[in-house]
Design a protein around this motif. Structure first.
Motif, short mmCIF file in Angstrom:
data_model
loop_
_atom_site.label_atom_id
_atom_site.label_comp_id
_atom_site.label_asym_id
_atom_site.label_seq_id
_atom_site.Cartn_x
_atom_site.Cartn_y
_atom_site.Cartn_z
N GLU A 10 46.30 46.21 38.89
CA GLU A 10 45.56 47.46 38.68
C GLU A 10 45.96 48.56 39.66
N TYR A 11 46.85 48.26 40.60
CA TYR A 11 47.28 49.28 41.57
C TYR A 11 48.75 49.62 41.35
N ASP A 12 49.11 50.89 41.61
CA ASP A 12 50.49 51.31 41.39
C ASP A 12 51.13 51.93 42.63
N ALA A 13 50.50 51.80 43.78
CA ALA A 13 51.08 52.32 45.02
C ALA A 13 50.45 51.60 46.21
N VAL A 14 51.15 51.63 47.32
CA VAL A 14 50.64 51.08 48.57
C VAL A 14 50.69 52.20 49.60
N ILE A 15 49.65 52.34 50.36
CA ILE A 15 49.61 53.34 51.42
C ILE A 15 49.61 52.58 52.74
N PRO A 16 50.64 52.77 53.57
CA PRO A 16 50.68 52.06 54.85
C PRO A 16 49.47 52.41 55.70
N PRO A 45 53.17 57.20 42.37
CA PRO A 45 53.16 55.83 41.83
C PRO A 45 54.42 55.07 42.24
N TRP A 46 54.23 53.81 42.53
CA TRP A 46 55.26 52.83 42.91
C TRP A 46 55.81 53.06 44.31
N THR A 47 55.11 53.87 45.12
CA THR A 47 55.50 54.04 46.51
C THR A 47 55.24 52.75 47.26
N TRP A 48 56.22 52.29 48.03
CA TRP A 48 56.17 51.08 48.83
C TRP A 48 56.02 49.81 48.00
N ILE A 49 56.31 49.88 46.72
CA ILE A 49 56.26 48.69 45.87
C ILE A 49 57.66 48.44 45.35
N ARG A 50 58.15 47.22 45.53
CA ARG A 50 59.47 46.85 45.05
C ARG A 50 59.32 45.76 44.00
N PRO A 51 60.00 45.90 42.85
CA PRO A 51 59.92 44.85 41.84
C PRO A 51 60.57 43.56 42.32
#
Length: 103
Positions: A10-16, A45-51
């Motif tokens: 349900e999430y599309d980004a990560v905030i450090p 969207p998709w910041t800090w997320i790697r497939p």
């Protein structure tokens, strides 16, 4: 979310955490573990997320047939999204001498 952990669907980004504060003077508000935090940086969207497997080229051979699996191989397979592989067990051999026929 800790580094390398699976991000819930349900999430599309990560905030450090370095880009957040618990002060509420400016920025967007979010609730983390029942605590209010302020987001200091904008994100897309998709910041800090790697497939899964993004740093391995398509069709790359990551493990050869017959290769003995070491911990580094298990990490690599997990990184590629592989959670099961067929394996062969090394046979256990025993010698039982029942007389003097072996010299």
């Amino acid at each position: 979310v800790t580094t390398g952990a699976v991000v819930p669907n349900e999430y599309d980004a990560v905030i450090p955490v370095e880009d957040t504060t618990q002060e509420t003077e400016e920025g967007q508000m979010c609730i983390i573990d029942d605590k209010v935090a302020s987001v200091l940086a904008t994100t897309k969207p998709w910041t800090w997320i790697r497939p899964i497997g993004c740093d391995i080229a398509a069709d790359s051979i990551v493990l050869s047939k017959g290769e003995r699996i070491q911990p580094v191989h298990m990490a690599l397979l997990a990184q590629c999204g592989v959670d099961q592989i067929p394996v062969n067990y090394l046979p256990r051999v025993g010698i039982l001498s029942t007389g003097n026929e072996l010299l």
